[in-house]
Design a protein around this motif. Structure first.
Motif, short mmCIF file in Angstrom:
data_model
loop_
_atom_site.label_atom_id
_atom_site.label_comp_id
_atom_site.label_asym_id
_atom_site.label_seq_id
_atom_site.Cartn_x
_atom_site.Cartn_y
_atom_site.Cartn_z
N LYS A 85 0.76 4.17 -2.86
CA LYS A 85 0.66 6.12 -2.29
C LYS A 85 1.68 7.19 -2.87
N ILE A 96 -7.13 2.51 -2.14
CA ILE A 96 -6.40 3.34 -0.71
C ILE A 96 -7.89 3.19 -0.44
N SER A 138 -4.31 9.64 -0.99
CA SER A 138 -4.70 9.20 0.32
C SER A 138 -5.42 7.91 0.58
N LYS A 139 -6.12 7.68 2.15
CA LYS A 139 -7.72 7.34 2.34
C LYS A 139 -8.82 8.06 1.81
N VAL A 174 0.91 -1.16 0.01
CA VAL A 174 -0.49 0.05 -0.62
C VAL A 174 0.90 1.16 0.33
N GLU A 181 -6.50 0.41 2.25
CA GLU A 181 -5.59 0.78 4.05
C GLU A 181 -6.60 0.17 5.53
#
Length: 215
Positions: free
Chosen positions: A120, A133, A126-127, A116, A137
C-alpha cells in the motif's frame, strides 16, 4: 501449539516458482487485456531467481532472513511495477519475524499484514481499486479472524484462501483506478486483475505447501 515450519516455508517458495511458471501464459493473457502483457513473464523471471537461491534460503533457519532475501531477490529481478510491489511485500513481511524459526497463525497474520502495508505504501493503492490488494487484504482479514477464533492452521489457511479467491474474482467487475489499467476506465470492467491473480496463486501455493490438498 501448531506451527508452520521453516522447511514448509522453503517448500512454499520453491513450489511458487513452479506454479508461477505453469501459469505464466495465463497471467500474461490477463495482463494483455488491461496492461502491458508482461506480468507472467516478469513474475516467472523473479521467482526463478528465488528458485536459484533456494539452497541458500534453506540453509537459514531464521525466517526473517528467508523472507528478506526473497524480497530483495524479487525487487532486483521482477520488471515493471510488480518488482517493487512484491519485493516490498516480502521485505515488510520479514520485519515481525526476527528470531522466528517457525510460525503460528498469529505470526503469519502479522507478517502478511505488514507485507500488505508495504504494498500500500509503495503503490499508494487501497482495496477496491482493482489491484493485488483486493486479493491480499481480505486474506489478511480472514487470518486475523482465525487468530481471534483460535482456529487451526488448516482452518485458518482455508479461510484465508477462500477470502483471497473471492477478492480476486471481485476485481472482474471493478473499474481500475491504479496502474496502466486505469487508462481504460470503464473498459477495464469484465477483466480479472493479473496482480490479484498472481497474489491468489501465491497464497494457494502456501496452503498447499502446508496442508495436503486431499486432507
Amino acid at each position: 501449539m501448531e506451527t508452520i515450519k521453516q522447511a514448509q516455508v522453503i517448500n512454499w517458495l520453491e513450489k511458487t516458482a513452479h506454479v508461477i511458471g505453469e501459469n505464466k501464459d495465463y497471467l500474461t493473457k490477463l495482463d494483455s487485456d488491461i496492461g502491458d502483457a508482461d506480468h507472467g513473464f516478469n513474475m516467472e523471471r523473479g521467482f526463478n531467481k528465488v528458485l536459484e537461491k533456494i539452497n541458500e534460503l534453506a540453509a537459514s533457519e531464521d525466517l526473517q532472513a528467508v523472507l528478506k532475501n526473497t524480497g530483495m531477490t524479487l525487487l532486483s529481478s521482477i520488471g515493471g511495477a510488480s518488482g517493487p510491489l512484491y519485493g516490498s511485500f516480502f521485505l515488510q513481511a520479514a520485519l515481525p519475524l526476527e528470531g522466528k524459526t517457525e510460525l503460528t497463525v498469529e505470526d503469519l497474520a502479522n507478517s502478511f499484514g505488514k507485507g500488505v502495508d508495504g504494498i500500500k505504501a509503495r503503490g499508494r493503492a487501497s482495496k477496491g481499486e482493482k489491484t493485488m490488494i483486493d486479493t491480499l487484504e481480505p486474506a489478511i482479514d480472514a487470518l486475523l479472524l482465525s487468530v481471534k477464533n483460535k482456529d487451526s492452521i488448516e482452518t485458518a489457511l482455508s479461510n484465508m484462501l477462500a477470502a483471497a479467491e473471492e477478492g480476486m474474482k471481485f476485481t472482474i467487475d471493478m473499474i481500475a483506478t491504479k496502474g496502466r489499467a486505469s487508462y481504460l476506465g470503464d473498459r477495464s470492467i469484465g477483466h480479472q486483475d493479473p496482480g490479484a491473480t498472481s497474489s491468489f496463486l501465491i497464497l494457494k501455493t502456501l496452503k498447499e505447501s502446508i496442508i495436503q490438498p486431499n486432507s
